[in-house]
Design an enzyme around this catalytic site. Structure first.
Site, PDB file in Angstrom:
ATOM      1  N   TYR A 126      69.291 -22.022 -24.339  1.00 44.78           N
ATOM      2  CA  TYR A 126      70.623 -21.586 -23.889  1.00 44.78           C
ATOM      3  C   TYR A 126      70.529 -20.218 -23.220  1.00 44.78           C
ATOM      4  CZ  TYR A 126      75.201 -19.394 -24.624  1.00 44.78           C
ATOM      5  OH  TYR A 126      76.369 -18.703 -24.477  1.00 44.78           O
TER       6      TYR A 126
ATOM      7  N   ASP B  52      69.998 -22.681 -35.025  1.00 44.99           N
ATOM      8  CA  ASP B  52      71.340 -22.649 -34.460  1.00 44.99           C
ATOM      9  C   ASP B  52      71.850 -24.088 -34.427  1.00 44.99           C
ATOM     10  OD1 ASP B  52      73.542 -22.565 -32.841  1.00 44.99           O
ATOM     11  OD2 ASP B  52      72.719 -21.078 -31.469  1.00 44.99           O
TER      12      ASP B  52
ATOM     13  N   ILE C 120      75.015 -25.315 -33.986  1.00 45.42           N
ATOM     14  CA  ILE C 120      76.423 -25.394 -33.599  1.00 45.42           C
ATOM     15  C   ILE C 120      76.791 -26.748 -33.008  1.00 45.42           C
ATOM     16  CG2 ILE C 120      76.631 -22.911 -33.226  1.00 45.42           C
ATOM     17  CD1 ILE C 120      76.547 -23.399 -30.266  1.00 45.42           C
TER      18      ILE C 120
ATOM     19  N   LYS D 204      82.025 -26.026 -30.853  1.00 46.37           N
ATOM     20  CA  LYS D 204      81.585 -27.266 -30.224  1.00 46.37           C
ATOM     21  C   LYS D 204      82.040 -28.483 -31.023  1.00 46.37           C
ATOM     22  CE  LYS D 204      79.296 -24.566 -27.488  1.00 46.37           C
ATOM     23  NZ  LYS D 204      79.832 -24.241 -26.164  1.00 46.37           N
TER      24      LYS D 204
END
Lengths: 549, 505
Positions: free
Chosen positions: B170, B255, B257, B300
């Site tokens: 990302y 991570d 998410i 998300k």
């Protein structure tokens, strides 16, 4: 081997001395004698002085070396030691040593956790040593309640406004639902779940900026106007202050802060940014006014130390003293900042919580006045936590006259942006002109009343307060009740206030006040019924003091 | 062109600047030169602004640019909306008809509302099929995952320490993890040869490179399911990464998410915490619990990025305590916590939502993949996320990042699809693009596919074979229609969309 060499040599110069103390070495076994011999030289002052002191040192050194070699590898589990090691070692050395250690740690140590970063460790240890936070914690553990916990600690240390909560609550009851309900009947509000839930600008939606600009104009007596495009909205004034600090200074730089100042700054500003705060003492004889001379001195001293001063940080209305910074002083401060080419940051979170007859002057007014001055160095911190009693909503504002600071802060705001529903709710609230006007008026009256109540109550027990015109505090002079006129004496009194009188106040030393004996007492968390209790509890301390004399 | 006016941006505040440092220093923001200047001149950023000026609308602006660079989940808004309609108390700050405002107004405890933390812990556990339990006291609430990642960096790394991150990653990490903390990112290069999976060799290689640069490696950061790949990390890979972390004695930040977007049945999402729980307490793993930290957010999974709710989950008391204290710089408003406590506390809602959301995502993903396949464009097999990792390398004039850049510009400006180039995600192979599908209606996605088809058919007619493309690449390079000179260096620094108004996490 080595040990033997060293101990044998000095035995010759001190031989003659041995005769005087014949019995002792005879009685002792051989090993003991060798160590004692050089010491005898020292005792008798015959040449053995140098060796006599060197040898024990050397022995001690070898002993340490021996112990170190034969000890299992150290287990730096605690963050403080980890922090020390990581900050002390150079990055180059760290690669080989630290990683080696963490490897073994995983297997050997009982708490095999890798180290926090130095910053993490600082944050973790954080505010443990601060009396301000210690008091707050104590209060949270054992809060006073007139019926359920009458012997609890009364909170006089937390800057919350409980006086006007009912007003805000009533508004919320009537409007909160409709203000946020998607497609609600509220006129042309185009609120949909899409508007609430999707990505919005991190630095605040425009509607809120406009509403806040209008609100700020209102509380500053409409003497200045604010431009929404110079605003960055953050989650609370705490992070507003940190973000602004990140923008204007590098680690190792410093701000000059006239003291006494808000104790939270030590945490908010210093923790992660690595900026130093240099208290510039103000004195009671000056009515705690900011003295430009003192600033000048502090600036030069910092310069001498090689520390770069990046700005002056003031709170206006002052936290903790509650006084306003006079217009002329603001001009002088701007002058000073211009001269030194540094920033001027004014924390005005209490701007709407003023009372009394004095007129509050925002630095924005002075900036507007002095066209020729370079405005780009002036920044204002604001928030709705204090003036609207909405600390829970976490809405703070950076208002800067510097385009690039605004741009930078807007980018950094991504780390602490405000939830969109909350922003919309606040927009609805701030746009309700009628409510805001009446709220501000009633809130000021209530503040004034509560302030008088506490000041009078303190007077009853012989405590004088500094004259406040804004904020939530009485700045009380209790110096005559401290035993020794020092920080230690102040701390002792604070301890007694907390433990015996069960009152949590903020000691002046937490605010970096250089005169001991001043205490910050918050009056907005008290109800009228609590005042007699406070007086009665204070009497325990003050009366005891008199009888002890 | 719009591009021209952005070029002179950095110069603008020259005279304005109070020049608060010595004349030698240029910027007003010493630590964040990016923050004011560079971000504005990045091409992807002006692509974002171009989108802002000319957004697609089926009725009002059918020729506008379609936003396919924003990982936003708008497919299940109606579910949340329905719930809010049925539960007006949550928005009106009431409980059982009585106002709870007094509790909320002054609530600024950085430990968070207990009710919300409990609900969040339960929700996270539900999402992982109740295979792991979450202890609410180990949760730290932050203003979005952005803030959670940064706080973790502050806690774990000092200035100059490094984290290993598998590529492509990302693009926002470049600012989220580095800007203020001063930490470094060392990329772990993954390739299409094995579907961009992380290997031990790649990790070791990255570790060596970090050591060569004299950086102290503090940990590995993975996104699972991966952004931009849209794949869940297989259990075996997680095991391997955990082994690596255990061997090196460093941290692992996972991570997660996108965990609620994992829609595939064949490749279910596995949390790193499950892997940890499955490993019997071996001697070598001792203390591993305290080294693995999970980042989570509702942006998300629930499609609520506007609510700015993120969380750190860690079993390390030191990290929890430090992060909790740091979270005072980015707290979640009490109003939002209250609202979400009610929302997540509704078990029927969460169960229904999770299931329905996955179905819808899968359907939309299939629509995109089938549409692309019909044009002859392939994707990495995805099983999660709000995007696909699309291989357009055969459409490039040259197999290089310049080729990718010029293709990307054509897609944005000529075709009108705002997608993200792989180079901005630090992908080591040119030709990959991230295409988001969940922030638009099915109809809009159809329009996008039609546009792409038309583009491919007109530009590459008869050039279906690789050989033909090679010949095209060998032809003298045409001068670019865009006045911005492109070079590799900043092509690598790109972010997909850092437009000022609407930024993505």
């Amino acid at each position: 081997m080595k040990k033997g060499d060293i101990t044998r040599r000095p035995s010759s110069p001190s031989r003659s001395g041995r005769d005087g103390s014949k019995e002792r070495p005879q009685r002792r076994p051989d090993g003991g004698m060798r160590i004692v011999v050089p010491l005898q030289g020292v005792v008798q002052g015959r040449g053995g002085l140098v060796l006599g002191s060197l040898i024990p040192c050397a022995l001690f050194y070898f002993l340490q070396l021996y112990i170190k070699r034969n000890r299992p590898p150290p287990t730096p589990g605690s963050p403080s030691s980890a922090a020390a090691s990581s900050s002390a070692s150079t990055p180059a050395g760290a690669i080989s040593t630290t990683i080696q250690r963490t490897l073994s740690r995983g297997v050997l140590s009982p708490r095999g956790l890798p180290a926090l970063s130095a910053r993490g460790a600082v944050a973790r240890a954080g505010d443990d040593d601060s009396l301000y936070y210690a008091g707050l914690r104590r209060c949270a553990d054992d809060p006073y309640h007139p019926s359920s916990n009458p012997s609890g600690v009364i909170q006089l240390g937390l800057a919350e406004n409980h006086l006007s909560l009912d007003l805000v609550r009533r508004w919320m009851e009537e409007h909160a639902g409709p203000a946020l309900t998607p497609g609600g009947d509220d006129e042309a509000r185009e609120l949909t779940i899409r508007g609430l839930a999707t990505y919005q600008p991190y630095h605040g939606i425009l509607a809120l900026k406009m509403a806040l600009a209008e609100f700020m104009r209102k509380i500053m007596q409409e003497s200045v106007s604010f431009d929404p495009s110079q605003m960055v909205i953050t989650s609370g004034a705490t992070s507003a202050m940190e973000i602004l600090s990140f923008c204007v200074a590098d680690p190792g730089n410093a701000f000059l802060v006239p003291s006494p100042y808000y104790p939270g700054w030590d945490r908010d500003i210093k923790w992660r940014t690595g900026i130093e705060l240099i208290p510039v003492p103000c004195r009671s004889t000056d009515n705690f006014n900011i003295s430009i001379t003192a600033l000048e001195i502090a600036y030069n001293q910092a310069k001498k130390r090689g520390v770069r001063v990046r700005g002056v940080l003031i709170s206006n209305p002052s936290n903790p003293t509650g006084s306003f910074v006079p217009k002329q002083t603001l001009r002088d401060l701007l002058q000073f900042a211009t001269e030194k080419n540094i920033h001027l940051i004014s924390d005005e979170v209490f701007a709407g919580s003023t009372f009394g007859s004095d007129e509050f002057v925002s630095v924005a007014e002075v900036v507007d006045e002095l066209e020729d001055l370079d405005r780009g160095r002036v920044h204002i911190i604001y928030g709705v936590s204090k003036d609207l009693s909405l600390a829970g909503f976490r809405v703070g504002v950076i208002y800067s006259y510097n385009e690039s600071i605004v741009a930078a802060a807007a980018k950094i705001a991504r780390f602490s942006s405000v939830s969109t529903p909350t922003q919309h709710l606040l927009v609805a609230m701030l746009s309700d002109q009628k409510f805001i006007s009446s709220y501000l008026k009633i809130n000021r009256e209530r503040l004034q009343k509560a302030y008088r109540l506490l000041v009078d109550a303190l007077k009853q027990v012989g405590i004088e307060c500094f004259k406040s015109s804004g904020g939530f505090y009485c700045w009380a002079d209790m110096s005559k009740f401290i035993r020794s006129y020092s920080e230690k004496g102040e701390r002792k009194l604070w301890d007694r206030l907390l433990e015996e009188a069960k009152l949590n106040v903020t000691p002046g030393s937490s605010c970096h006040c250089i005169e001991p004996g001043w205490f910050r007492c918050c009056f907005t968390t008290l109800s009228e019924q609590d005042i007699p209790v406070v007086v009665e509890r204070l009497r325990r301390i003050t009366d005891g003091h008199k009888s002890n004399r | 062109m719009a591009v021209v006016d952005t070029l002179d941006m950095p110069k603008k505040h020259k005279g304005h600047d109070p020049c608060l440092r010595s004349p030698t220093s240029r910027s007003c923001c010493p630590r964040r030169p990016d923050a004011t200047a560079t971000a504005r001149t990045r091409p992807t950023s002006w692509a974002g602004r171009k989108y802002e000026k000319n957004p697609f609308d089926a009725v009002a602006n059918p020729g506008g640019i379609i936003q396919m660079g924003l990982a936003e989940n708008q497919l299940s808004f109606d579910l949340v909306e329905d719930w809010l309609e049925k539960n007006p108390d949550a928005l009106g700050l009431r409980r059982g008809g009585a106002s709870v405002f007094r509790e909320l107004a002054l609530f600024q405890d950085y430990h968070g509302l207990p009710a919300f933390k409990n609900a969040l812990a339960r929700f996270m556990s539900e999402q992982r099929g109740h295979r792991v339990a979450f202890d609410p006291s180990n949760i730290v609430l932050t203003a979005g995952a952005t803030s959670a990642n940064e706080a973790l960096m502050f806690c774990l790394a000092d200035q100059g320490d490094a984290f290993l991150i598998p590529t492509p990653y990302y693009p926002g990490f470049d600012r989220d993890l580095k800007w203020r903390t001063g930490a470094e990112i060392v990329p772990v290069h993954c390739t299409s040869a094995n579907g961009f999976r992380v290997t031990r060799a790649a990790l070791d290689d990255a570790y060596r490179r970090a050591q060569k640069r004299r950086l102290r490696v503090k940990g590995v950061l993975i996104t699972n399911p991966s952004n931009p790949l849209g794949t869940a990390v297989p259990r075996a890979d997680l095991d391997m990464i955990v082994d690596f972390v255990a061997a090196k004695g460093i941290h692992l930040v996972s991570d997660e998410i996108y965990s609620g977007t994992a829609f595939s049945d064949s490749m279910p999402f596995v949390s790193v915490l499950e892997v940890l729980a499955a490993r019997a307490p071996r001697a070598a793993d001792y203390g591993l619990d305290g080294r693995v930290h999970v980042v989570y957010s509702l942006s998300k999974d629930l499609g609520l990025p506007g609510f700015r709710v993120g969380a750190i989950y860690s079993s390390n008391p030191a990290v929890v305590s430090a992060a909790t204290k740091m979270s005072s710089f980015g707290l979640v408003s009490s109003q939002t916590q209250f609202l979400l406590a009610a929302l997540l506390g509704d078990k029927d809602f969460t169960r229904g939502y999770l299931a329905e959301n996955k179905l819808r995502l899968k359907e939309r993903r299939d629509q995109l993949v089938d549409g692309l396949k019909a044009i002859g464009i392939g994707c990495l097999e995805s099983d999660a996320g709000l995007f696909c990792w699309v291989d357009m390398s055969h459409l490039m004039r040259s197999r290089s990042f310049e080729g990718e850049m010029s293709l990307w510009k054509k897609v944005v400006f000529d075709v009108g699809l705002n997608i993200s180039p792989g180079s901005s995600c630090h992908c080591s192979e040119p030709g990959w693009f991230r295409v988001c599908f969940a922030n638009m209606s099915a109809k809009t996605l159809d329009v996008a596919m039609q546009r792409l088809r038309a583009f491919v058919e007109t530009s590459y007619k008869g050039a279906g074979t690789v050989g033909a493309l090679r010949r095209a690449a060998a032809a003298p390079a045409r001068s670019m229609s865009c006045p911005l000179a492109m070079n590799m260096k900043w092509a690598l620094r790109l972010t997909p969309l850092s437009a000022d108004r609407k930024a993505e996490r």
